[in-house]
Motif scaffolding. Structure first.
Motif: not given
Length: 75
Positions: A14-29
């Motif tokens: 679950r923590d890994a999924l949260a991190t993955l979501n944060a990384v994707n948001e950052h890369e889009v930004a």
């Protein structure tokens, strides 16, 4: 993302999924920020690819990590 009924995850998953979501948001930004500065050529191509790829990744993997039940992972 699809129906999560019956899906269980360890706290670590679950923590890994949260991190993955944060990384994707950052890369889009980051890609959008570069494009907003009117970059051109290969830099603009790379920025667009970052936005496209990470938007797709985000859409494919986005789920509220808190919505996934945690199973005992033996830790």
């Amino acid at each position: 993302m699809g129906d999560m009924a019956g899906v269980n995850a360890t706290a670590q998953e679950r923590d890994a999924l949260a991190t993955l979501n944060a990384v994707n948001e950052h890369e889009v930004a980051a890609g959008n920020q570069a494009l907003s500065k009117n970059v051109t050529g290969e830099v603009a191509d790379y920025a667009r690819r970052m936005v496209e790829d990470h938007t797709r990744n985000r859409d494919d993997a986005t789920v509220d990590p808190k919505a996934i039940p945690i199973v005992n992972d033996g830790q």
